[in-house]
Design a protein around this motif. Structure first.
Motif, PDB file in Angstrom:
ATOM      1  N   PHE A   1      46.882  25.799  47.847  1.00  0.00           N
ATOM      2  CA  PHE A   1      47.113  24.686  48.772  1.00  0.00           C
ATOM      3  C   PHE A   1      45.794  24.143  49.319  1.00  0.00           C
ATOM      4  O   PHE A   1      45.610  22.929  49.435  1.00  0.00           O
TER       5      PHE A   1
ATOM      6  N   VAL B   1      52.371  14.293  43.547  1.00  0.00           N
ATOM      7  CA  VAL B   1      53.028  14.865  44.729  1.00  0.00           C
ATOM      8  C   VAL B   1      54.366  15.488  44.346  1.00  0.00           C
ATOM      9  O   VAL B   1      54.724  16.569  44.815  1.00  0.00           O
ATOM     10  N   ALA B   2      55.106  14.844  43.446  1.00  0.00           N
ATOM     11  CA  ALA B   2      56.390  15.390  43.002  1.00  0.00           C
ATOM     12  C   ALA B   2      56.201  16.716  42.280  1.00  0.00           C
ATOM     13  O   ALA B   2      56.934  17.688  42.522  1.00  0.00           O
TER      14      ALA B   2
ATOM     15  N   LEU C   1      53.642  18.801  42.575  1.00  0.00           N
ATOM     16  CA  LEU C   1      53.182  19.805  43.538  1.00  0.00           C
ATOM     17  C   LEU C   1      54.332  20.298  44.405  1.00  0.00           C
ATOM     18  O   LEU C   1      54.415  21.487  44.728  1.00  0.00           O
ATOM     19  N   PHE C   2      55.226  19.400  44.781  1.00  0.00           N
ATOM     20  CA  PHE C   2      56.397  19.825  45.558  1.00  0.00           C
ATOM     21  C   PHE C   2      57.238  20.808  44.773  1.00  0.00           C
ATOM     22  O   PHE C   2      57.637  21.863  45.289  1.00  0.00           O
ATOM     23  N   VAL C   3      57.509  20.497  43.515  1.00  0.00           N
ATOM     24  CA  VAL C   3      58.310  21.395  42.686  1.00  0.00           C
ATOM     25  C   VAL C   3      57.603  22.729  42.513  1.00  0.00           C
ATOM     26  O   VAL C   3      58.224  23.801  42.597  1.00  0.00           O
TER      27      VAL C   3
ATOM     28  N   LEU D   1      46.862  14.990  47.916  1.00  0.00           N
ATOM     29  CA  LEU D   1      47.987  14.511  48.711  1.00  0.00           C
ATOM     30  C   LEU D   1      47.653  13.236  49.488  1.00  0.00           C
ATOM     31  O   LEU D   1      48.498  12.738  50.218  1.00  0.00           O
TER      32      LEU D   1
ATOM     33  N   TYR E   1      52.146   9.473  42.958  1.00  0.00           N
ATOM     34  CA  TYR E   1      53.574   9.709  43.143  1.00  0.00           C
ATOM     35  C   TYR E   1      54.029  10.907  42.307  1.00  0.00           C
ATOM     36  O   TYR E   1      54.691  11.805  42.796  1.00  0.00           O
TER      37      TYR E   1
ATOM     38  N   PHE F   1      55.384  24.304  44.511  1.00  0.00           N
ATOM     39  CA  PHE F   1      55.436  25.131  45.711  1.00  0.00           C
ATOM     40  C   PHE F   1      56.871  25.486  46.088  1.00  0.00           C
ATOM     41  O   PHE F   1      57.121  26.540  46.672  1.00  0.00           O
ATOM     42  N   ASP F   2      57.817  24.640  45.761  1.00  0.00           N
ATOM     43  CA  ASP F   2      59.214  24.954  46.028  1.00  0.00           C
ATOM     44  C   ASP F   2      59.675  26.122  45.168  1.00  0.00           C
ATOM     45  O   ASP F   2      60.377  27.015  45.639  1.00  0.00           O
TER      46      ASP F   2
END
Length: 123
Positions: free
Chosen positions: A111, A68-69, A71-73, A120, A65, A75-76
């Motif tokens: 990625f 993933v959070a 990694l999202f931040v 992921l 969890y 790439f964002d």
């Protein structure tokens, strides 16, 4: 021709920071002194979206969890760097285009690495 920045050029920024901090401080102090201070058992109890609390709140979460959070931040934030490039696309010319392709290739390699490590996958 190089322009020089004077300390007076930064006055509007300093003024804006002072006003923002002043607003925060005044708001916190005002709500503390002007707001009602009635403490009841309902207000002091835990509240979780209208659902009664059952069990311990210290349950372990899967590291997936958080991974993933993060990694999202990551790439964002990388996508944010594309906006200034898009605004100045015509001025940058071919060198700017090549640099963006290198940047995108680096992101793509990251990625692919994440997919190869199965970061992921939730299973």
């Amino acid at each position: 021709m190089e322009t020089q920045s004077l300390p007076s050029d930064f006055l509007p920024i300093i003024f804006q920071v002072i006003v923002a901090l002043g607003f925060v401080v005044v708001t916190l102090i005002a709500t503390h002194y002007l707001g009602p201070a009635r403490k009841t058992s309902d207000k002091l109890g835990t509240f979780e979206a209208g659902v009664k609390v059952v069990g311990n709140a210290r349950q372990p979460f899967s590291i997936k969890y958080f991974l993933v959070a993060i990694l999202f931040v990551l790439f964002d934030v990388e996508v944010i760097f594309m906006y200034p490039w898009a605004v100045n696309f015509r001025d940058l010319g071919w060198s700017g285009l090549i640099e963006m392709f290198i940047f995108m290739a680096t992101l793509l390699l990251g990625f692919i690495y994440i997919l190869k490590k199965k970061a992921l996958d939730w299973n």
